[in-house]
Design an enzyme around this catalytic site. Structure first.
Site, PDB file in Angstrom:
ATOM      1  CB  ALA A 295     -22.627 -49.144 -22.570  1.00  0.00           C
TER       2      ALA A 295
ATOM      3  N   GLY B 223     -20.251 -45.955 -25.717  1.00  0.00           N
ATOM      4  CA  GLY B 223     -20.914 -44.883 -25.091  1.00  0.00           C
ATOM      5  C   GLY B 223     -20.175 -44.007 -24.357  1.00  0.00           C
TER       6      GLY B 223
ATOM      7  CD  GLU C  24     -23.152 -43.682 -28.258  1.00  0.00           C
ATOM      8  OE1 GLU C  24     -23.152 -44.405 -27.315  1.00  0.00           O
ATOM      9  OE2 GLU C  24     -23.912 -43.934 -29.307  1.00  0.00           O
TER      10      GLU C  24
ATOM     11  CD  GLU D 117     -21.300 -48.370 -30.324  1.00  0.00           C
ATOM     12  OE1 GLU D 117     -20.387 -48.167 -31.189  1.00  0.00           O
ATOM     13  OE2 GLU D 117     -21.435 -47.575 -29.495  1.00  0.00           O
TER      14      GLU D 117
END
Ligand code: DAK
Length: 258
Positions: A65, A109, A112, A132
């Site tokens: 992200a 992300g 993911e 993260e």
């Protein structure tokens, strides 16, 4: 439709989405997530499309992200607005088969999103990770859940607790990816794989996807019952009748996708 952060193409019966924010290693900003949702809606509504490929660049599938976009949010910003959850679940809710073709970084992300796809095809340059923890947070779009189911508790714990990246060879060995291919043939291989899926009956491939996906959600007994009922339901399809008739007549089936 036109998109700012992705390139959308149709190759025969395959929809291709190429993430296109090279300056940020395809960091998944909110606008890019909205673009992906729009492209998937477009492909799902198009009967001509029977499989989808999502890919990035040689350097990165997606480096996560967009950290710079998230940096100034506080708890109430993300909690009250259920931070970008709606857009992020769109890939996982796609009913048509989706292949992630991953070269370079698939982090946070990005990893993911690849795991929300049905099949991950990896270039030999691919690197997967959930870093993260290194920026003071935890995975938020399935990293602790889908990675654990894919590679097991010990490896998922190690990756999420240290941010260590896994290379393509380790990812294949661990069951995270279906196959590793040379980087320069990644897209060709992904399109070939998607084309193969698209050559079969669309409702049947959707039923396969739904049944395999249910194995994550149900007990074995419930899953076996779900599968059996889906199997029975194929007998309502013209394509099932055609497939078996074609086999007996030693010819290629002519599927009508109904
Ligand atoms: N966000 C924003 N910009 C990024 C970025 C990212 N994730 N990753 C890279 N960039 C930018 C860099 O800032 C740099 O920009 P400039 O400085 O040139 O302006 C440019 O991309 C090139 O990156 P580097 O210069 O850093 O390139 P290197 O080859 O040296 O390093 C790297 C590559 C991938 C190792 C490094 O860029 C890196 O560590 N990137 C961050 C990786 C990361 O921590 N990813 C996890 C982010 S957190 C949720 C949904 C999703 C999420 C959470 C919740 N909900 C639905 C609730 C996801 C969270 C995350 O992914």
């Amino acid at each position: 439709m036109s998109y700012e952060n992705i390139i959308v193409e149709v190759k025969d019966n395959v929809g291709l989405i190429t993430l296109n924010r090279p300056q940020a290693l395809n960091a998944l900003c909110a606008a890019l997530i909205t673009d992906i949702g729009g492209a998937l809606d477009q492909f799902e509504n198009d009967d001509n499309i029977r499989a989808i490929v999502i890919t990035g660049s040689e350097r990165a599938f997606a480096a996560g992200a967009d950290i710079k976009e998230m940096a100034d949010y506080d708890y109430m910003d993300v909690y009250k607005n259920d931070f970008i959850t709606k857009g992020w679940t769109r890939v996982a809710s796609c009913r048509k088969p989706v292949i992630a073709a991953v070269a370079g970084f698939a982090l946070g992300g990005g990893c993911e999103m690849a795991m929300m796809c049905d099949i991950i095809l990896a270039a030999d340059t691919a690197k997967f990770g959930q870093p993260e923890i290194t920026i003071g947070t935890i995975p938020g779009a399935g990293g602790t859940q889908r990675l654990t189911r894919a590679v097991g508790k010990s490896k998922a714990m190690e990756m999420c607790l240290t941010g260590r990246m896994m290379d393509a060879e380790e990812a294949e060995r661990s069951g995270l990816v279906a196959r590793v291919v040379p980087a320069d043939s990644l897209l060709d291989e992904a399109l070939k794989l998607a084309g193969k899926i698209a050559s079969f009956s669309a409702p049947v491939s959707m039923k396969v996807k739904e049944s395999v996906s249910k194995s994550y959600e149900m007990t074995l007994t419930e899953g076996l019952m779900f599968e059996r009922r889906e199997f029975h339901s194929t007998f309502a399809l013209d394509d099932r009748a055609e497939g078996m008739k074609a086999f007996a007549e030693k010819r290629k089936p002519d599927f009508k996708h109904r």
